[in-house]
Design a protein around this motif. Sequence first.
Motif, PDB file in Angstrom:
ATOM      1  N   ARG A 101     -16.611  47.326  23.187  1.00 39.42           N
ATOM      2  CA  ARG A 101     -15.431  46.822  22.412  1.00 39.42           C
ATOM      3  C   ARG A 101     -14.365  47.488  22.095  1.00 39.42           C
ATOM      4  N   ASP A 102     -15.234  48.587  21.502  1.00 32.87           N
ATOM      5  CA  ASP A 102     -14.033  49.732  20.937  1.00 32.87           C
ATOM      6  C   ASP A 102     -13.507  50.175  21.960  1.00 32.87           C
ATOM      7  N   TRP A 103     -13.526  50.875  22.917  1.00 38.71           N
ATOM      8  CA  TRP A 103     -12.835  51.087  24.757  1.00 38.71           C
ATOM      9  C   TRP A 103     -11.264  49.453  24.970  1.00 38.71           C
ATOM     10  N   LEU A 104     -12.099  48.461  24.373  1.00 41.13           N
ATOM     11  CA  LEU A 104     -11.373  47.597  24.638  1.00 41.13           C
ATOM     12  C   LEU A 104      -9.872  47.908  23.225  1.00 41.13           C
ATOM     13  N   ARG A 105     -10.234  47.807  22.406  1.00 44.28           N
ATOM     14  CA  ARG A 105      -9.579  47.662  21.435  1.00 44.28           C
ATOM     15  C   ARG A 105      -8.653  48.877  21.015  1.00 44.28           C
ATOM     16  N   LEU A 106      -8.755  50.102  21.616  1.00 48.80           N
ATOM     17  CA  LEU A 106      -8.187  51.165  22.120  1.00 48.80           C
ATOM     18  C   LEU A 106      -7.110  50.586  22.852  1.00 48.80           C
ATOM     19  N   ILE A 107      -7.172  50.161  24.404  1.00 54.79           N
ATOM     20  CA  ILE A 107      -7.007  49.649  24.960  1.00 54.79           C
ATOM     21  C   ILE A 107      -5.319  48.709  24.156  1.00 54.79           C
ATOM     22  N   GLU A 108      -5.591  47.908  23.254  1.00 51.90           N
ATOM     23  CA  GLU A 108      -4.830  46.541  22.864  1.00 51.90           C
ATOM     24  C   GLU A 108      -3.612  47.750  22.344  1.00 51.90           C
ATOM     25  N   ASP A 109      -4.725  48.610  21.055  1.00 52.01           N
ATOM     26  CA  ASP A 109      -3.508  49.349  19.969  1.00 52.01           C
ATOM     27  C   ASP A 109      -2.465  50.139  21.271  1.00 52.01           C
ATOM     28  N   VAL A 110      -2.664  50.818  21.699  1.00 55.18           N
ATOM     29  CA  VAL A 110      -1.755  51.230  23.109  1.00 55.18           C
ATOM     30  C   VAL A 110      -0.988  50.543  23.467  1.00 55.18           C
ATOM     31  N   CYS A 111      -1.269  49.120  24.268  1.00 52.81           N
ATOM     32  CA  CYS A 111      -0.544  48.327  24.226  1.00 52.81           C
ATOM     33  C   CYS A 111       0.422  47.492  23.685  1.00 52.81           C
ATOM     34  N   ARG A 112      -0.168  47.276  22.558  1.00 52.68           N
ATOM     35  CA  ARG A 112       0.920  47.152  21.464  1.00 52.68           C
ATOM     36  C   ARG A 112       2.236  48.384  21.128  1.00 52.68           C
ATOM     37  N   GLU A 113       1.717  49.309  20.657  1.00 52.59           N
ATOM     38  CA  GLU A 113       2.891  50.311  20.134  1.00 52.59           C
ATOM     39  C   GLU A 113       3.372  50.320  21.684  1.00 52.59           C
ATOM     40  N   ARG A 114       2.684  50.606  23.157  1.00 45.04           N
ATOM     41  CA  ARG A 114       4.055  50.041  24.453  1.00 45.04           C
ATOM     42  C   ARG A 114       4.985  49.586  23.935  1.00 45.04           C
ATOM     43  N   LEU A 115       4.894  48.109  24.494  1.00 41.60           N
ATOM     44  CA  LEU A 115       5.017  47.389  23.921  1.00 41.60           C
ATOM     45  C   LEU A 115       6.562  47.369  22.862  1.00 41.60           C
ATOM     46  N   ARG A 116       6.061  47.939  21.364  1.00 40.82           N
ATOM     47  CA  ARG A 116       6.955  47.543  20.818  1.00 40.82           C
ATOM     48  C   ARG A 116       8.304  48.554  20.859  1.00 40.82           C
ATOM     49  N   GLU A 117       8.583  49.451  21.830  1.00 39.96           N
ATOM     50  CA  GLU A 117       9.028  50.276  22.127  1.00 39.96           C
ATOM     51  C   GLU A 117       9.861  50.311  23.467  1.00 39.96           C
ATOM     52  N   ALA A 118       9.106  49.185  24.575  1.00 37.84           N
ATOM     53  CA  ALA A 118       9.522  48.574  25.853  1.00 37.84           C
ATOM     54  C   ALA A 118      10.249  47.260  25.759  1.00 37.84           C
ATOM     55  N   ALA A 119       9.963  46.278  24.730  1.00 35.42           N
ATOM     56  CA  ALA A 119       9.899  45.040  24.706  1.00 35.42           C
ATOM     57  C   ALA A 119      10.078  44.521  22.863  1.00 35.42           C
ATOM     58  N   PRO A 120      10.467  44.847  22.595  1.00 34.12           N
ATOM     59  CA  PRO A 120      10.454  44.726  21.224  1.00 34.12           C
ATOM     60  C   PRO A 120      10.893  43.024  20.270  1.00 34.12           C
ATOM     61  N   ALA A 121      10.874  42.591  20.647  1.00 36.60           N
ATOM     62  CA  ALA A 121      11.293  40.862  20.913  1.00 36.60           C
ATOM     63  C   ALA A 121       9.666  40.155  21.508  1.00 36.60           C
ATOM     64  N   TYR A 122       9.233  40.967  22.207  1.00 38.38           N
ATOM     65  CA  TYR A 122       8.426  40.060  22.432  1.00 38.38           C
ATOM     66  C   TYR A 122       7.014  39.757  21.742  1.00 38.38           C
ATOM     67  N   THR A 123       6.692  39.063  21.744  1.00 36.44           N
ATOM     68  CA  THR A 123       5.560  38.254  20.711  1.00 36.44           C
ATOM     69  C   THR A 123       3.672  38.225  22.183  1.00 36.44           C
ATOM     70  N   PRO A 124       3.017  39.041  21.933  1.00 36.73           N
ATOM     71  CA  PRO A 124       2.147  38.869  23.090  1.00 36.73           C
ATOM     72  C   PRO A 124       1.438  37.254  22.394  1.00 36.73           C
ATOM     73  N   VAL A 125       1.127  36.678  23.538  1.00 33.92           N
ATOM     74  CA  VAL A 125      -0.099  36.026  23.633  1.00 33.92           C
ATOM     75  C   VAL A 125      -0.702  35.863  24.724  1.00 33.92           C
ATOM     76  N   VAL A 126      -2.077  34.856  24.670  1.00 37.64           N
ATOM     77  CA  VAL A 126      -3.134  35.038  25.899  1.00 37.64           C
ATOM     78  C   VAL A 126      -2.840  33.201  26.594  1.00 37.64           C
ATOM     79  N   ALA A 127      -2.633  33.068  27.875  1.00 38.57           N
ATOM     80  CA  ALA A 127      -2.326  32.014  28.296  1.00 38.57           C
ATOM     81  C   ALA A 127      -3.379  31.588  28.702  1.00 38.57           C
TER      82      ALA A 127
END
Length: 474
Positions: free
Chosen positions: A347-373
């Motif tokens: 789960r620490d690995w998954l949290r690190l993935i989450e953190d990096v992905c959110r960081e990337r999305l703030r750069e590439a698509a700042p208007a995007y709100t992550p949702v789990v379909a």
Amino acid sequence: MTGRQEPYYVDYDADFGLSGLTEAFTLTPAPENTGAALGLVTAKLDAYDRECPAGSVDHLSADERSILGYDTSHDDWGYAEELREDVRGLVESPLADEAIQAVWRAAAGGGWDPAAHGMSARDWLRRIDETCAARPPRKIPGRRPAPSSWWGAWRPAADEVRDDVVAEIAEIAEIRSCREPSAGSLPSPDTRFPSPDTLSALEEVAVRVHPELGFRLFLRALKVHSVRMEKARYDRFQALGERFGHPAALIDCGLDVAWPPLDTARRDATWDFGFSHLAGQAHQDWRESREEIRKAAEGDDIGQTPGSAAAVLLEDALRLLRSALPDAAVTALWAGAADRPGSTDGRDWLRLIEDVCRERLREAAPAYTPVVAPARTELADTVLREVRETAPAVADKAAGRHWHPVPAADVMDALEHVVTRIDPDLGFRLFLRVLNTLSVRLTQEQYDRYQAIGERFGYGEYHVSDVDHLIETG
């Protein structure tokens, strides 16, 4: 990249020939004189030589070169020859000099105007040709058919695709005409579009010289003028480029595309994606780190909305994080899909993935709100049957066998949990990875079923075929 025809490009997937040269003129300050302009031509050729060193495929036999699509009948075909072919096509064409001049100015961004230095467009192109001819021949098996056969080899394709290239140019011309100033308004031409004369000249190149050259110069003009286009037009350009054998990056790089909003339900990746794709990147020297996650999160396919790779990877990570899957099962999943146990708690690995992905999305698509379909559960039973059918065949195997082995039974149990309680789509993608890491032999019937499941999930063309090497042939 799909649809690439190696006879046309070998080690070089950027723009090339005359359109590639004009790009160089848009990226540097305008040369002060003709000598400096020709120096830029030489610099472009030198840069190509550094990126594609001569003899880079000398280790291949003639048969191997033929299989890969090299033209073994012509061994001196490099960037200079490609450029000369484009130049000669224009110089020897029936186009008026004013048309050639308009095309050059539009594609080169107006930074270097030969007329301002006492030269006609044809004279300038002849100087380019002389500069190329003065270079020593290269020994790279033909990246393009020999000059004597080039036109004949491409005539069928030219006849088929010419009308489509002309139609795209005409449509841009129509859009531009609709944006002309109305009567009585200030004369402020829309500089975001090439001029009508330029578009007419580009159409002449496509019709009277060659549609492939016309298409490349048209693309360059659109990029120079930052013409914003919808995704549908971008897709048509990619389809045209594929018919010419262009690498997808040649079309993509520099185009101003109005990308559709991020949508993790849209399956537009050609290969694997998300958490299963990240697992597939693991190799002997790979380490669980922010850097490796970042590479995967930035790995948008050509033609995808920026941020797509991060969005689907984040969604997978959140599904697993928010589930009741035990930590040991998360670790087993990773070991099974990546063929290596994690050095970080599941789960620490998954949290690190989450953190990096959110960081990337703030750069590439700042208007995007992550949702789990909502998970697509209609295929849960179908996927579960495949997992359970395979389980006995791997009962004596282990994942991560080169480090700290994890029993395959634990991996299969974790897959069942994902398929039945989290997301059958994610479970199936991880299942395909596990088949690879455990070297599970497949029948053609099994593979065909996997292809059918992949089609129902909307996977890309080459996603499921990543396991076709496991099919038993005897």
